[in-house]
Design a protein around this motif. Structure first.
Motif, PDB file in Angstrom:
ATOM      1  N   TYR A 145      69.040  36.824 -63.691  1.00 41.05           N
ATOM      2  CA  TYR A 145      70.279  36.162 -64.093  1.00 41.05           C
ATOM      3  C   TYR A 145      70.571  36.418 -65.572  1.00 41.05           C
ATOM      4  O   TYR A 145      71.671  36.830 -65.936  1.00 41.05           O
ATOM      5  N   LEU A 146      69.578  36.177 -66.436  1.00 42.44           N
ATOM      6  CA  LEU A 146      69.783  36.395 -67.865  1.00 42.44           C
ATOM      7  C   LEU A 146      69.983  37.873 -68.177  1.00 42.44           C
ATOM      8  O   LEU A 146      70.802  38.225 -69.024  1.00 42.44           O
ATOM      9  N   ARG A 147      69.239  38.725 -67.514  1.00 43.16           N
ATOM     10  CA  ARG A 147      69.375  40.165 -67.746  1.00 43.16           C
ATOM     11  C   ARG A 147      70.765  40.645 -67.335  1.00 43.16           C
ATOM     12  O   ARG A 147      71.434  41.355 -68.076  1.00 43.16           O
ATOM     13  N   ARG A 148      71.213  40.219 -66.159  1.00 42.27           N
ATOM     14  CA  ARG A 148      72.495  40.698 -65.621  1.00 42.27           C
ATOM     15  C   ARG A 148      73.694  40.195 -66.412  1.00 42.27           C
ATOM     16  O   ARG A 148      74.592  40.959 -66.749  1.00 42.27           O
ATOM     17  N   PHE A 149      73.715  38.906 -66.701  1.00 41.49           N
ATOM     18  CA  PHE A 149      74.909  38.333 -67.303  1.00 41.49           C
ATOM     19  C   PHE A 149      74.877  38.231 -68.831  1.00 41.49           C
ATOM     20  O   PHE A 149      75.925  38.144 -69.460  1.00 41.49           O
ATOM     21  N   TYR A 150      73.696  38.251 -69.429  1.00 48.15           N
ATOM     22  CA  TYR A 150      73.602  38.067 -70.882  1.00 48.15           C
ATOM     23  C   TYR A 150      72.791  39.153 -71.571  1.00 48.15           C
ATOM     24  O   TYR A 150      72.569  39.080 -72.777  1.00 48.15           O
ATOM     25  N   HIS A 151      72.322  40.137 -70.802  1.00 50.31           N
ATOM     26  CA  HIS A 151      71.541  41.260 -71.347  1.00 50.31           C
ATOM     27  C   HIS A 151      70.385  40.755 -72.213  1.00 50.31           C
ATOM     28  O   HIS A 151      70.149  41.243 -73.305  1.00 50.31           O
ATOM     29  N   ALA A 152      69.703  39.736 -71.707  1.00 52.73           N
ATOM     30  CA  ALA A 152      68.612  39.102 -72.435  1.00 52.73           C
ATOM     31  C   ALA A 152      67.378  38.992 -71.547  1.00 52.73           C
ATOM     32  O   ALA A 152      67.479  38.973 -70.325  1.00 52.73           O
ATOM     33  N   ASN A 153      66.233  38.907 -72.196  1.00 52.58           N
ATOM     34  CA  ASN A 153      64.957  38.707 -71.513  1.00 52.58           C
ATOM     35  C   ASN A 153      64.589  37.236 -71.644  1.00 52.58           C
ATOM     36  O   ASN A 153      64.379  36.754 -72.766  1.00 52.58           O
ATOM     37  N   ILE A 154      64.517  36.532 -70.540  1.00 56.78           N
ATOM     38  CA  ILE A 154      64.253  35.090 -70.555  1.00 56.78           C
ATOM     39  C   ILE A 154      62.960  34.737 -71.285  1.00 56.78           C
ATOM     40  O   ILE A 154      62.823  33.649 -71.832  1.00 56.78           O
ATOM     41  N   ASP A 155      62.010  35.671 -71.326  1.00 55.02           N
ATOM     42  CA  ASP A 155      60.726  35.421 -71.984  1.00 55.02           C
ATOM     43  C   ASP A 155      60.709  35.830 -73.453  1.00 55.02           C
ATOM     44  O   ASP A 155      59.664  35.772 -74.105  1.00 55.02           O
ATOM     45  N   ASP A 156      61.852  36.228 -74.002  1.00 55.38           N
ATOM     46  CA  ASP A 156      61.943  36.599 -75.419  1.00 55.38           C
ATOM     47  C   ASP A 156      61.844  35.329 -76.260  1.00 55.38           C
ATOM     48  O   ASP A 156      62.752  34.491 -76.230  1.00 55.38           O
ATOM     49  N   PRO A 157      60.764  35.165 -77.019  1.00 55.69           N
ATOM     50  CA  PRO A 157      60.594  33.915 -77.770  1.00 55.69           C
ATOM     51  C   PRO A 157      61.657  33.697 -78.847  1.00 55.69           C
ATOM     52  O   PRO A 157      61.876  32.560 -79.262  1.00 55.69           O
ATOM     53  N   THR A 158      62.351  34.753 -79.266  1.00 51.43           N
ATOM     54  CA  THR A 158      63.371  34.568 -80.296  1.00 51.43           C
ATOM     55  C   THR A 158      64.629  33.875 -79.769  1.00 51.43           C
ATOM     56  O   THR A 158      65.492  33.489 -80.554  1.00 51.43           O
ATOM     57  N   LEU A 159      64.724  33.694 -78.461  1.00 49.41           N
ATOM     58  CA  LEU A 159      65.846  32.942 -77.888  1.00 49.41           C
ATOM     59  C   LEU A 159      65.670  31.436 -78.073  1.00 49.41           C
ATOM     60  O   LEU A 159      66.609  30.673 -77.857  1.00 49.41           O
TER      61      LEU A 159
END
Length: 191
Positions: A145-159
């Motif tokens: 979901y995060l990868r598809r819609f927000y181009h983000a890695n859910i496990d990225d601690p900088t989020l």
């Protein structure tokens, strides 16, 4: 802080931590209401069902333009909630949608996979292997979901501003840590 977003892993007790935090701080808790409100605002009720069905059990596949309208509505609603203040928002990619907003604290609640599987099996009274399947599917779904819609890695601690492991601390302790961080933030300017 006007708002706190919670990202969580299935079985990590993120919802429990969010609920305890909201109660401790006197904040309003928002969860699936965001989904329903966004779907109504965008005029795409089937997207609400597909979004709630994070494991894909119902097999609903909304059109891309409906998904985009829904995501625009989610962003608007989250921004409105931050303006209102004193709100805890569970899920819905709040850590991405509200990234960079200085009035929002982003929290991730995690636990080791075996702990989460055991918790899900106990809470849902299902066999361990069935719980494993649910946890693994949920992890994949949330990551996608995060990868598809927000181009983000859910496990990225900088989020996140804070990552809490509930295998090592209680729900109450997690809520108290969040409260302490908010109080510290209110008393000190971040460089």
């Amino acid at each position: 802080m006007n708002a706190i977003t919670f990202s969580r892993q299935m079985g990590a007790w993120g919802r429990k931590v969010a609920e305890a935090t909201a109660e401790l701080l006197g904040y309003r808790l928002v969860w699936r209401e965001v989904i329903n409100q966004a779907a109504l605002r965008a005029g795409v009720p089937e997207v609400a069902l597909a979004t709630i069905d994070e494991l894909g059990i119902m097999g609903i596949k909304p059109r891309e333009e409906d998904l985009q309208a829904y995501h625009r509505a989610v962003r608007q609603i989250m921004e409105e909630l931050v303006e209102e203040g004193c709100v805890v928002i569970i899920g819905r990619a709040g850590q991405c949608i509200l990234a960079g907003n200085p009035h929002v604290l982003h929290v991730r609640v995690i636990a080791p996979t075996d702990v989460r599987i055991r918790r899900v099996a106990d809470e849902q009274k299902i066999p361990f292997e069935q719980a494993r399947s649910l946890v693994e599917r949920s992890d994949r779904s949330r990551m996608e979901y995060l990868r598809r819609f927000y181009h983000a890695n859910i496990d990225d601690p900088t989020l996140y501003d804070m990552v809490l492991n509930t295998s090592r601390i209680s729900v109450r302790c997690a809520a108290l840590l969040i409260e302490a961080l908010i109080k510290n933030h209110e008393n000190h300017e971040v460089d």
